[in-house]
Design a protein around this motif. Structure first.
Motif, PDB file in Angstrom:
ATOM      1  N   ASP B 330      33.623  -0.198   7.954  1.00 36.31           N
ATOM      2  CA  ASP B 330      33.724  -1.619   7.612  1.00 36.31           C
ATOM      3  C   ASP B 330      33.345  -1.842   6.147  1.00 36.31           C
ATOM      4  OD1 ASP B 330      34.374  -2.065  10.220  1.00 36.31           O
ATOM      5  OD2 ASP B 330      32.425  -2.848  10.820  1.00 36.31           O
ATOM      6  N   LEU B 331      32.289  -1.180   5.740  1.00 39.23           N
ATOM      7  CA  LEU B 331      31.788  -1.339   4.371  1.00 39.23           C
ATOM      8  C   LEU B 331      32.865  -1.006   3.339  1.00 39.23           C
ATOM      9  CD1 LEU B 331      28.896  -1.641   2.795  1.00 39.23           C
ATOM     10  CD2 LEU B 331      29.185   0.798   2.495  1.00 39.23           C
ATOM     11  N   VAL B 332      33.601   0.058   3.614  1.00 41.10           N
ATOM     12  CA  VAL B 332      34.614   0.499   2.661  1.00 41.10           C
ATOM     13  C   VAL B 332      35.854  -0.394   2.729  1.00 41.10           C
ATOM     14  CG1 VAL B 332      36.186   2.397   2.082  1.00 41.10           C
ATOM     15  CG2 VAL B 332      33.827   2.884   2.686  1.00 41.10           C
ATOM     16  N   ILE B 333      36.288  -0.718   3.913  1.00 42.52           N
ATOM     17  CA  ILE B 333      37.593  -1.377   4.070  1.00 42.52           C
ATOM     18  C   ILE B 333      37.543  -2.890   3.857  1.00 42.52           C
ATOM     19  CG2 ILE B 333      39.553  -1.745   5.626  1.00 42.52           C
ATOM     20  CD1 ILE B 333      39.220   1.188   4.673  1.00 42.52           C
ATOM     21  N   VAL B 334      36.585  -3.552   4.474  1.00 43.56           N
ATOM     22  CA  VAL B 334      36.617  -5.021   4.507  1.00 43.56           C
ATOM     23  C   VAL B 334      36.704  -5.652   3.118  1.00 43.56           C
ATOM     24  CG1 VAL B 334      35.302  -7.088   5.151  1.00 43.56           C
ATOM     25  CG2 VAL B 334      35.490  -5.196   6.745  1.00 43.56           C
TER      26      VAL B 334
END
Lengths: 254, 389
Positions: B330-334
């Protein structure tokens, strides 16, 4: 003083300390770990300088740092979305079909009365920022700011394809060229049209039938771009100013 | 290491153990062959990434394994550097785990690069000291070397030497961890996380995953080798369990801050991204992965058994690790899914960009995980004596 001696001292308590004093102490303790480049590489706090290129705090600039300091003025209400600029860019710079160096966004902007909207075409390209986030993040100096002209250039041989510059660019101005196995982007036709024209014009500006894209030199008072930007009656703006990148592509309505 | 091998007979291996190592290595090979294929044909043809979302799922295992390694190094240093005796029995396994997790992380990031062969030349010939990426790669590569020496010193029972390397590795990896935060933070132009709490969050999260890793892999190692119960080892695991519980409570606080940011824009610098995470398309990931699996389930399991049951501690560890992986995804994509020109009323611009990992990306990620597991089992066989000494 030894710990044993310290233990003998009376506790002064923290009641007399102002909250400002406490905060300053904490901040000092946390940011002292930022040993490289004033906390931009390491820090226990979110160092404001890390956001340097992206913060809203603008750096006052009293002079243009490059000579010639190339710029482009976009007179966006002239644009009719004929896309000749895009074709010229592709053919001049051998841009592959899967990418683009410049494009035109179509905006639908609300006007005075509700439910009425104005259609505006907004050409976008690399903003050749004075504080480019892409250059800051590149691990191998594959992308860099030309020290003479201020153009943000690419050396494809050095590009490792980490795509951090793509992630960092607030303008979506970069793409990965599978042919070169490197990032590609607008370079104001540095090695093509600009070179041929002796630094006078780019392919997109030359191809535009409505004089939307005005290329010029910010240090030359005779340059058309200079005159447009310095016309006191004109409102000039840049895209995404909140990122603090200090772009060199300016927008206006003519 | 050579003298160790000369003075120690090669450990006996059962057929089952051989089959497990070969099976894991085979799966790892299959997964990683997708990475080689991607390098040959280009990521445009095999990855789900795009111009708008240039970083895909492969960044997640890199961040995950790097943070896990950081946590393992920190916990191992409690015994090695700070001399806390309770943690000393788990040092060798923890150091080895830290070593192979970082190796796995670096392998993931290598396969994520489009032209990794240029790294060797230009990271050295044309280094950019202002680049967090450059520092991160350099720091983690050095850390890998220090950890290797640390483990070799442990294997040769040279405690003083091991301690020196442990101190250097601890300082190095802490620098790397803080750098990783700055790296993410710099990408604030894309709605990445630049919250004030992030550096401490990264560090606590790393230590949390480190504890989870120790609880899980110590239990797995014990099961794999059929070791008899060891009081000192159990004490060390219980102490790790306590540290794990405290860190879970810490991470619960940070998760609460995220939830606040997701519902109330005034509490965050990235309201669009936080809203997408907490109540948008990534809400399932957030509530099940980041809140449930990473924090609440491990916490409930530990509280229910008062942290005394090694099996439950291992279960809490695996739950936390899965949740942490989702968190890093989530940290990378969002942050990347917020369109660049979202405030410009652009016609046909989606509310959010989209990204789904491709088969190749999933296979490479799976291959990396199997590589780590194969290395772990290999270590259990080869260094059994060191682990139990």
């Amino acid at each position: 003083m030894k710990i044993k001696d310290l233990e003998k001292l009376n506790d002064e308590g923290v009641e007399s300390l102002s909250s400002k004093e406490r905060r300053r102490f904490l901040q000092f303790g946390l940011s002292i770990t930022g040993v490289f480049l004033g906390g931009t590489i390491l820090s226990l706090t979110s160092a404001p300088k890390v956001q340097g290129a992206l913060s809203s705090g603008n750096v006052p600039m009293t002079d243009f740092p490059y000579s010639p300091h190339y710029t482009m003025v976009i007179r966006q209400n002239h644009c009719i979305d004929c896309e000749r600029c895009l074709d010229a860019c592709r053919s001049t710079n051998n841009v592959p079909a899967h990418g683009y160096r410049t494009t035109i966004l179509e905006r639908s902007v609300p006007i005075a009365q509700k439910e009425q909207r104005e259609r505006i075409f907004m050409p976008i390209l690399c903003n050749h920022c004075n504080r480019p986030a892409c250059v800051r993040v590149c691990p191998t100096r594959a992308t860099y700011k030309d020290t003479t002209t201020g153009i943000v250039l690419m050396n494809p041989d050095k590009c490792i394809g980490c795509k951090t510059c793509m992630a960092a660019c607030p303008y979506n101005a970069r793409y990965f060229d599978e042919g070169k196995r490197a990032i590609d982007k607008c370079n104001f036709c540095y090695d093509t049209k600009l070179k041929e024209s002796g630094g006078k014009i780019t392919a997109c500006a030359a191809a535009c039938p409505a004089n939307v894209r005005i290329f010029g030199d910010l240090t030359d008072p005779e340059s058309a771009a200079y005159k447009l930007i310095h016309a006191p009656e004109k409102v000039v703006w840049v895209l995404r100013p909140e990122t603090g990148t200090l772009p060199n592509v300016f927008y206006m309505n003519s | 290491m050579i003298s160790y091998l000369k003075t120690n007979t090669f450990p006996t291996i059962s057929m089952n153990q051989v089959l497990i190592v070969v099976g894991l290595a085979l799966f790892s090979g299959i997964g990683l062959s997708f990475g080689i294929h991607s390098l040959v044909v280009g990521h445009d043809h095999t990855f789900g990434t795009s111009r708008e979302v240039p970083w895909g799922i492969l960044i997640s295992p890199y961040v995950f394994f790097a943070c896990l390694s950081t946590g393992l190094c920190i916990v191992s240093s409690l015994g090695q550097v700070f001399g806390i005796e309770t943690f000393q029995p788990i040092i060798p396994r923890t150091v080895f785990l830290a070593l192979i997790t970082m190796a796995t992380g670096l392998m993931c990031i290598t396969l994520e690069l489009e032209s990794p062969w240029r790294v060797g030349f230009y990271a050295l010939l044309s280094p950019h000291q202002s680049s967090n990426i450059w520092w991160k790669t350099t720091i983690y590569s050095l850390y890998l070397i220090f950890m290797l020496f640390n483990f070799m010193s442990l294997a040769l029972t040279k405690k003083k030497m091991a301690k020196i390397f442990a101190i250097i590795a601890l300082v190095t990896v802490t620098m790397g961890n803080l750098n990783m935060n700055s790296d993410m933070e710099l990408l604030g132009a894309r709605g990445f996380w630049s919250e004030n709490y992030m550096p401490l969050y990264f560090l606590s999260l790393s230590t949390l995953t480190g504890c989870a890793g120790i609880l899980l892999f110590s239990w797995l190692g014990k099961t794999f080798n059929g070791q008899t119960p060891n009081i000192e080892n159990d004490m060390a695991l219980k102490a790790t369990g306590k540290l794990f519980t405290v860190l879970l409570l810490g991470i619960l606080y940070f998760t609460g801050v995220k939830i606040m940011g997701g519902f109330f824009p005034q509490f965050t610098k990235n309201p669009e991204a936080m809203s997408l995470l907490v109540q948008g398309g990534f809400a399932l990931n957030f509530w099940i992965g980041e809140v449930g699996l990473a924090v609440l389930i491990p916490l409930a399991l530990i509280l229910a058994t008062k942290g005394k049951n090694a099996n439950i501690l291992a279960l809490a560890g695996v739950s936390c690790l899965i949740g942490a992986f989702v968190l890093f995804y989530d940290l990378v994509i969002v942050g990347q899914l917020i369109p660049h020109y979202y405030q410009y009323n652009v016609v046909d611009l989606p509310q959010y960009y989209t990204y789904s990992p491709s088969l190749h990306e999933i296979m490479i990620t799976t291959g990396a995980i199997f590589f780590f597991l194969a290395s772990f089992v290999f270590g259990e066989i080869l260094f059994k004596k060191i682990y139990t000494s």
